[in-house]
Scaffold this active site. Structure first.
Site, PDB file in Angstrom:
ATOM      1  N   GLY A  11       0.796  -1.440   0.098  1.00 32.43           N
ATOM      2  CA  GLY A  11      -0.419  -0.004   0.215  1.00 32.43           C
ATOM      3  C   GLY A  11       1.210   1.076   0.119  1.00 32.43           C
ATOM      4  O   GLY A  11       1.777   1.103   0.488  1.00 32.43           O
ATOM      5  N   GLU A 103       5.641  -5.639   5.611  1.00 31.19           N
ATOM      6  CA  GLU A 103       5.672  -6.701   6.051  1.00 31.19           C
ATOM      7  C   GLU A 103       5.559  -7.604   4.891  1.00 31.19           C
ATOM      8  O   GLU A 103       6.471  -8.550   4.617  1.00 31.19           O
ATOM      9  CB  GLU A 103       4.858  -6.453   7.029  1.00 31.19           C
ATOM     10  CG  GLU A 103       5.414  -7.365   7.873  1.00 31.19           C
ATOM     11  CD  GLU A 103       5.129  -9.152   8.632  1.00 31.19           C
ATOM     12  OE1 GLU A 103       6.737  -9.464   8.525  1.00 31.19           O
ATOM     13  OE2 GLU A 103       4.533  -9.695   8.175  1.00 31.19           O
ATOM     14  N   THR A 126       5.472   2.032   6.407  1.00 30.57           N
ATOM     15  CA  THR A 126       3.869   1.919   6.471  1.00 30.57           C
ATOM     16  C   THR A 126       3.463   2.844   7.429  1.00 30.57           C
ATOM     17  O   THR A 126       4.503   3.283   7.866  1.00 30.57           O
ATOM     18  CB  THR A 126       3.884   0.373   6.737  1.00 30.57           C
ATOM     19  OG1 THR A 126       2.533   0.190   6.825  1.00 30.57           O
ATOM     20  CG2 THR A 126       4.476  -0.003   7.615  1.00 30.57           C
ATOM     21  N   ASP A 128       1.696   2.441   8.706  1.00 30.55           N
ATOM     22  CA  ASP A 128       1.256   1.586  10.365  1.00 30.55           C
ATOM     23  C   ASP A 128       2.125   1.341  11.614  1.00 30.55           C
ATOM     24  O   ASP A 128       2.028   0.721  12.325  1.00 30.55           O
ATOM     25  CB  ASP A 128       0.770  -0.746   9.836  1.00 30.55           C
ATOM     26  CG  ASP A 128      -0.211  -0.237   9.001  1.00 30.55           C
ATOM     27  OD1 ASP A 128      -0.754   0.685   8.876  1.00 30.55           O
ATOM     28  OD2 ASP A 128      -0.571  -0.884   8.122  1.00 30.55           O
ATOM     29  N   GLY A 171      -3.969   1.199  11.047  1.00 32.31           N
ATOM     30  CA  GLY A 171      -2.833  -0.065  11.440  1.00 32.31           C
ATOM     31  C   GLY A 171      -2.687  -0.730  11.387  1.00 32.31           C
ATOM     32  O   GLY A 171      -1.886  -1.019  12.193  1.00 32.31           O
ATOM     33  N   ARG A 172      -3.756  -1.344  11.020  1.00 35.41           N
ATOM     34  CA  ARG A 172      -3.960  -3.239  10.741  1.00 35.41           C
ATOM     35  C   ARG A 172      -3.829  -3.783  12.586  1.00 35.41           C
ATOM     36  O   ARG A 172      -4.703  -3.006  12.923  1.00 35.41           O
ATOM     37  CB  ARG A 172      -2.976  -3.118   9.325  1.00 35.41           C
ATOM     38  CG  ARG A 172      -3.060  -3.526   8.210  1.00 35.41           C
ATOM     39  CD  ARG A 172      -2.878  -4.515   7.190  1.00 35.41           C
ATOM     40  NE  ARG A 172      -4.070  -5.972   7.586  1.00 35.41           N
ATOM     41  CZ  ARG A 172      -5.483  -6.036   7.231  1.00 35.41           C
ATOM     42  NH1 ARG A 172      -5.879  -5.043   6.247  1.00 35.41           N
ATOM     43  NH2 ARG A 172      -5.605  -6.863   7.388  1.00 35.41           N
ATOM     44  N   ARG A 272     -21.471  10.356  16.013  1.00 32.38           N
ATOM     45  CA  ARG A 272     -21.194  10.100  14.962  1.00 32.38           C
ATOM     46  C   ARG A 272     -19.864  10.065  15.252  1.00 32.38           C
ATOM     47  O   ARG A 272     -19.244   9.470  16.066  1.00 32.38           O
ATOM     48  CB  ARG A 272     -20.720  11.607  14.722  1.00 32.38           C
ATOM     49  CG  ARG A 272     -22.290  11.921  14.541  1.00 32.38           C
ATOM     50  CD  ARG A 272     -23.292  12.240  13.482  1.00 32.38           C
ATOM     51  NE  ARG A 272     -24.599  13.091  13.626  1.00 32.38           N
ATOM     52  CZ  ARG A 272     -25.329  12.848  14.318  1.00 32.38           C
ATOM     53  NH1 ARG A 272     -25.519  12.105  15.325  1.00 32.38           N
ATOM     54  NH2 ARG A 272     -26.782  14.243  13.688  1.00 32.38           N
ATOM     55  N   THR A 279      -7.248   9.024   3.439  1.00 31.11           N
ATOM     56  CA  THR A 279      -6.737  10.031   4.103  1.00 31.11           C
ATOM     57  C   THR A 279      -5.315  10.604   4.682  1.00 31.11           C
ATOM     58  O   THR A 279      -4.906  10.638   4.078  1.00 31.11           O
ATOM     59  CB  THR A 279      -8.211  11.244   4.367  1.00 31.11           C
ATOM     60  OG1 THR A 279      -7.751  10.554   5.744  1.00 31.11           O
ATOM     61  CG2 THR A 279      -9.375  11.511   3.622  1.00 31.11           C
ATOM     62  N   ARG A 281      -3.207   7.636   4.317  1.00 30.48           N
ATOM     63  CA  ARG A 281      -1.941   7.628   2.896  1.00 30.48           C
ATOM     64  C   ARG A 281      -1.215   8.711   2.602  1.00 30.48           C
ATOM     65  O   ARG A 281      -0.952   8.509   1.448  1.00 30.48           O
ATOM     66  CB  ARG A 281      -2.370   6.390   3.074  1.00 30.48           C
ATOM     67  CG  ARG A 281      -2.263   4.939   3.390  1.00 30.48           C
ATOM     68  CD  ARG A 281      -1.933   4.080   3.089  1.00 30.48           C
ATOM     69  NE  ARG A 281      -2.370   3.750   1.849  1.00 30.48           N
ATOM     70  CZ  ARG A 281      -3.002   2.408   1.616  1.00 30.48           C
ATOM     71  NH1 ARG A 281      -3.195   1.655   2.200  1.00 30.48           N
ATOM     72  NH2 ARG A 281      -2.736   2.373   0.100  1.00 30.48           N
TER      73      ARG A 281
HETATM   74  O1  F6P Z   1      -0.778  -1.162   5.693  1.00 31.47           O
HETATM   75  C1  F6P Z   1      -1.574  -0.082   4.917  1.00 31.47           C
HETATM   76  C2  F6P Z   1      -3.466  -0.003   5.519  1.00 31.47           C
HETATM   77  O2  F6P Z   1      -3.119   1.515   5.358  1.00 31.47           O
HETATM   78  C3  F6P Z   1      -3.758  -0.169   6.797  1.00 31.47           C
HETATM   79  O3  F6P Z   1      -3.219   0.220   7.802  1.00 31.47           O
HETATM   80  C4  F6P Z   1      -5.037  -0.161   5.719  1.00 31.47           C
HETATM   81  O4  F6P Z   1      -5.679  -1.906   7.105  1.00 31.47           O
HETATM   82  C5  F6P Z   1      -4.917  -1.165   5.227  1.00 31.47           C
HETATM   83  O5  F6P Z   1      -3.637  -0.994   4.126  1.00 31.47           O
HETATM   84  C6  F6P Z   1      -6.071  -0.675   3.951  1.00 31.47           C
HETATM   85  O6  F6P Z   1      -5.372  -1.141   2.752  1.00 31.47           O
HETATM   86  P1  F6P Z   1      -6.041  -0.617   0.841  1.00 31.47           P
HETATM   87  O7  F6P Z   1      -5.342   0.090   0.367  1.00 31.47           O
HETATM   88  O8  F6P Z   1      -5.911  -1.882  -0.011  1.00 31.47           O
HETATM   89  O9  F6P Z   1      -7.077  -0.324   1.385  1.00 31.47           O
END
Ligand code: F6P
Length: 348
Positions: A11, A103, A126, A128, A171-172, A272, A279, A281
């Site tokens: 990602g 990873e 990452t 994360d 953050g997975r 809410r 956003t 990333r």
């Molecule tokens: O590993 C980075 C990450 O942004 C995680 O935090 C998230 O769960 C995942 O990738 C989302 O992946 P995708 O871009 O495939 O939706």
């Protein structure tokens, strides 16, 4: 002249272009030119490359995304993928390959190194921040800055409307973003995968805030937070989407909406949810991430120039160091206890 290859895989995250720029410039120290592989490992299996030059990487330091494109492609998942990759490394006459990824990418790099002798060096990336053997990954600082700004903005609207706002962050399986952004944004509660929470306790907390006369509050929840819905049951992921990704992992997301619904239904407090999603990333990297990504790129070029195959650039005690890919994969770096402990001082 030697030739280094570089690819970005997994990602995306802010700082990838800073690495590409640093590798391109630093390669000159090793009398090497750099070939960019487009679309991650796919570009190695089905050749898609571009020659990287000084002028080509000018000005990309501050750009988000990656000029090489990215994918979650694995050569092991297509017919003859690995054989094609090996043949292409020979055909391109690569001295070595720099694989920039999280990873999954680093595990793949290690597997290719072990099974077919790929001459590879890793660079961890990452948002994360969960890659082992490095104290930090670039992308994390930017994600925390974006999430903190969002929390600050949500705070004012929560106060104006006297609401609880639940903010779901990425953050997975690690709670780094949630803990860091929650702490920086002064969250009243932070839920992370490392500390499974009992739903009843969360609801009790909101009721207590009400009794105390608090009129609004912010709860930050990591997408991978584990919630125990019943005292006897086990702590589980709450998912709005039951499909899995290319690695067979659950697609995370949905816990924020679940909590918001439960809080409103069971405490009567208007609630809410805001899911920050991708956003976190996107866009320009922070200065800290630009610096870390540049240092990692330059160091990886040095590792490649020195034929240090099967290694990875890492940050240890503020210094760039060489670690093995073996040290980096297989086990995730989970949230440090002390960060969460300090943040929890304010869960009152
Ligand atoms: O590993 C980075 C990450 O942004 C995680 O935090 C998230 O769960 C995942 O990738 C989302 O992946 P995708 O871009 O495939 O939706």
């Amino acid at each position: 002249m030697k030739k280094f290859g570089i690819l970005t895989s997994g990602g995306d995250c802010p700082g990838l272009n800073a690495v590409i720029r640093a590798v391109t410039m630093r390669a000159a120290y090793h009398d090497a030119e750099v070939m960019g592989i487009r679309g991650g490992w796919r570009g190695m299996v089905y050749p898609d490359t571009v020659k990287l030059t000084r002028s080509g990487v000018d000005g990309i330091l501050k750009e988000g995304g990656t000029i090489l494109g990215i994918s979650r492609f694995s050569p092991y998942h297509v017919q003859d993928g690995v054989a094609r990759l090996v043949a292409n490394v020979r055909e391109f006459n690569l001295h070595g390959l720099i694989a920039v990824g999280g990873e999954g990418t680093l595990s793949l790099a290690l597997r290719l190194h072990t099974e077919v002798g790929l001459r590879v060096v890793g660079v961890p990336k990452t948002i994360d921040n969960d890659v082992n053997a490095t104290e930090e990954t670039f992308g994390f600082d930017t994600a925390v800055a974006i999430a903190t700004e969002a929390i600050d903005r949500l705070r004012t609207t929560a106060e104006a409307h006297q609401r609880v706002i639940v903010v779901e962050v990425m953050g997975r399986d690690a709670g780094w973003i949630a803990a860091a952004a929650g702490l920086a944004g002064g969250a009243e509660l932070i839920l992370v995968p490392e500390r499974p929470a009992l739903l009843k306790d969360v609801l009790e907390m909101v009721k207590r805030w009400q009794r105390m006369g608090r009129t609004s509050s912010l709860i930050v929840v990591a997408e991978g937070a584990l919630i125990k819905q019943h005292a006897q049951g086990s702590a589980e992921l709450v998912l709005s989407n039951k499909t899995t990704d290319h690695m067979g992992r659950p697609r995370l997301g949905g816990v924020g909406a679940f909590l918001a619904q439960e809080i409103e239904a069971q405490t009567g407090v208007e609630t809410r949810v805001t899911v920050l999603g991708h956003t976190q990333r996107g866009g320009t990297p922070t200065a800290r991430d630009r610096i870390l990504a540049t240092r990692m790129g330059a160091f990886a070029a040095d590792l490649c120039g020195g034929s240090r195959w099967g290694t990875m650039a890492a940050l240890k005690c503020g210094q760039m160091v060489e670690v093995t890919l073996q040290d980096a994969v297989g086990k995730k770096k989970l949230l440090s206890e002390d960060l969460y402990e300090v943040a929890s001082t304010f869960f009152d």
